[in-house]
Design an enzyme around this catalytic site. Structure first.
Site, PDB file in Angstrom:
ATOM      1  N   LYS A 158       1.229  -1.242  -0.343  1.00  0.00           N
ATOM      2  CA  LYS A 158      -0.410   0.332   0.118  1.00  0.00           C
ATOM      3  C   LYS A 158       0.770   1.553   0.194  1.00  0.00           C
ATOM      4  CE  LYS A 158      -4.361   1.831   2.056  1.00  0.00           C
ATOM      5  NZ  LYS A 158      -5.045   1.690   0.761  1.00  0.00           N
TER       6      LYS A 158
HETATM    7  N1  PPE Z   1      -7.297  -1.866  -3.132  1.00  0.00           N
HETATM    8  C1  PPE Z   1      -7.129  -0.748  -2.981  1.00  0.00           C
HETATM    9  C2  PPE Z   1      -6.151   0.126  -4.369  1.00  0.00           C
HETATM   10  C3  PPE Z   1      -7.052   0.412  -1.498  1.00  0.00           C
HETATM   11  O1  PPE Z   1      -6.449   1.438  -1.604  1.00  0.00           O
HETATM   12  C4  PPE Z   1      -8.291  -0.415  -0.848  1.00  0.00           C
HETATM   13  C5  PPE Z   1      -7.684   0.564   0.583  1.00  0.00           C
HETATM   14  C6  PPE Z   1      -8.340  -1.765  -1.161  1.00  0.00           C
HETATM   15  C7  PPE Z   1      -8.143  -2.312  -1.859  1.00  0.00           C
HETATM   16  C8  PPE Z   1      -9.433  -2.644   0.239  1.00  0.00           C
HETATM   17  O2  PPE Z   1      -8.400  -3.143   1.241  1.00  0.00           O
HETATM   18  P1  PPE Z   1      -8.790  -2.647   2.849  1.00  0.00           P
HETATM   19  O3  PPE Z   1      -8.731  -1.305   3.977  1.00  0.00           O
HETATM   20  O4  PPE Z   1      -7.531  -3.429   3.135  1.00  0.00           O
HETATM   21  O5  PPE Z   1     -10.002  -3.952   2.275  1.00  0.00           O
HETATM   22  N2  PPE Z   1      -8.380   1.751   0.740  1.00  0.00           N
HETATM   23  C9  PPE Z   1      -7.959   2.153   1.709  1.00  0.00           C
HETATM   24  C10 PPE Z   1      -7.495   4.388   1.413  1.00  0.00           C
HETATM   25  C11 PPE Z   1      -8.843   4.883   0.654  1.00  0.00           C
HETATM   26  C12 PPE Z   1      -8.388   6.601   0.637  1.00  0.00           C
HETATM   27  O6  PPE Z   1      -9.011   6.471  -0.413  1.00  0.00           O
HETATM   28  O7  PPE Z   1      -7.507   7.294   1.341  1.00  0.00           O
HETATM   29  C13 PPE Z   1      -9.067   2.259   2.779  1.00  0.00           C
HETATM   30  O8  PPE Z   1      -9.846   2.169   2.289  1.00  0.00           O
HETATM   31  O9  PPE Z   1      -8.691   2.977   3.413  1.00  0.00           O
END
Ligand code: PPE
Length: 304
Positions: A158
């Site tokens: 990330k």
């Molecule tokens: N894909 C991406 C690209 C992504 O950034 C997130 C989280 C996910 C999938 C889902 O991952 P998880 O949160 O572990 O279920 N995105 C984060 C950032 C959002 C933002 O705009 O800042 C979040 O949901 O916290």
């Protein structure tokens, strides 16, 4: 505007919110090599709890490992600092943003001695794609931008810089009047949203992208577990853009987005144009889990 809390944890100390600043020559600001997390804390019976804290801390350290950054704190210290940040700010429900970045020192792409900083902020953050989106579903546009190739930016980290790709897609979708974007991978298969993983429903079963060109989402994992427990069939399998169009239901998942139904993609109505039965069930089970209303997963919640 972000709803400011009172203090931010910076390298071991609490700093007043307005004073949590860095130098303009902070390395990550210029080159994007930093790693972060997004975590939510929810109210539960008799208090608050962080959802899947350990998994988020593990992923932060995994992201740093991929990027060859050494976070100068242990996982245990980081988890404790996250809990402390919520307590110090007296937050009952909030979003938590830990970020590790390369600080001020030398410039240029190859730096060895710049300090690595760890910062943890927390603030109240409501629905990511709107209250109405959560209830009635959102409209999505398949982006003209391709998700970064698996050998470009490393999708399992990330990483700050990866979100340039996400922002290009999001801006384009909003410019075209949609709520959110959906990116295809470099081979043309469905990948993920700018900040969400995706699921579709066909013939009562769920399908989601395999862990190739996507972030290994923690919400994705929770949803797969909950779906399994509800007796819903799940397949991790590549699928195409036109399979989305003919799906019965579709939804985005993520820490920020939670479980957001999709009611339209590229001008094609999905199913009945409203959240379908499988989506509703998953959404309801997810909200029960984060609010501690189901006793099935005590390990998912870390009480404050
Ligand atoms: N894909 C991406 C690209 C992504 O950034 C997130 C989280 C996910 C999938 C889902 O991952 P998880 O949160 O572990 O279920 N995105 C984060 C950032 C959002 C933002 O705009 O800042 C979040 O949901 O916290």
């Amino acid at each position: 505007m972000i709803q400011a809390a009172s203090s931010i944890w910076m390298d071991g100390d609490f700093v007043p919110w307005q004073e949590a600043q860095v130098h303009v020559l902070t390395h990550t600001l210029h080159y994007g090599l930093g790693v972060f997390e997004g975590i939510r804390c929810y109210q539960i019976d008799g208090g608050s709890a962080v959802f899947r804290l350990e998994e988020h801390v593990d992923r932060l350290f995994a992201s740093a490992h991929i990027m060859q950054m050494t976070i100068p704190f242990s996982r245990e210290e980081t988890a404790a600092a996250i809990l402390e940040t919520i307590r110090v700010n007296s937050l009952k429900e909030c979003y938590i943003r830990p970020i590790a970045f390369i600080g001020y020192g030398d410039m240029g792409l190859y730096v060895q001695d710049n300090p690595i900083h760890l910062v943890i902020a927390a603030w109240p953050w409501g629905t990511y794609l709107g209250e109405e989106g959560l209830r009635r579903g959102i409209r999505v546009m398949v982006s003209s931008f391709t998700r970064s190739h698996v050998n470009t930016i490393m999708t399992k980290a990330k990483a700050c810089g990866a979100y340039i790709n996400s922002q290009l897609a999001k801006r384009e979708a909003v410019l075209h009047g949609y709520n959110e974007a959906l990116l295809l991978d470099s081979e043309g298969y469905v990948s993920e949203g700018p900040g969400e993983n995706i699921f579709i429903v066909r013939n009562g079963g769920l399908k989601t992208t395999p862990l190739t060109s996507i972030l290994e989402g923690i919400t994705r994992d929770s949803v797969m577990t909950l779906a399994g427990e509800a007796g819903i069939e799940i397949r991790e399998e590549r699928f195409t853009r036109d399979e989305l169009y003919v799906s019965d239901e579709a939804f985005f998942v993520g820490t920020a987005a939670e479980v957001t139904p999709i009611r339209e993609i590229d001008g094609r109505v999905i199913g009945a144009g409203e959240p379908g039965p499988v989506t509703r069930r998953i959404q309801s089970n997810y909200f029960d889990a984060v609010h501690g209303k189901s006793s099935d997963h005590p390990a998912w919640l870390t009480a404050l």
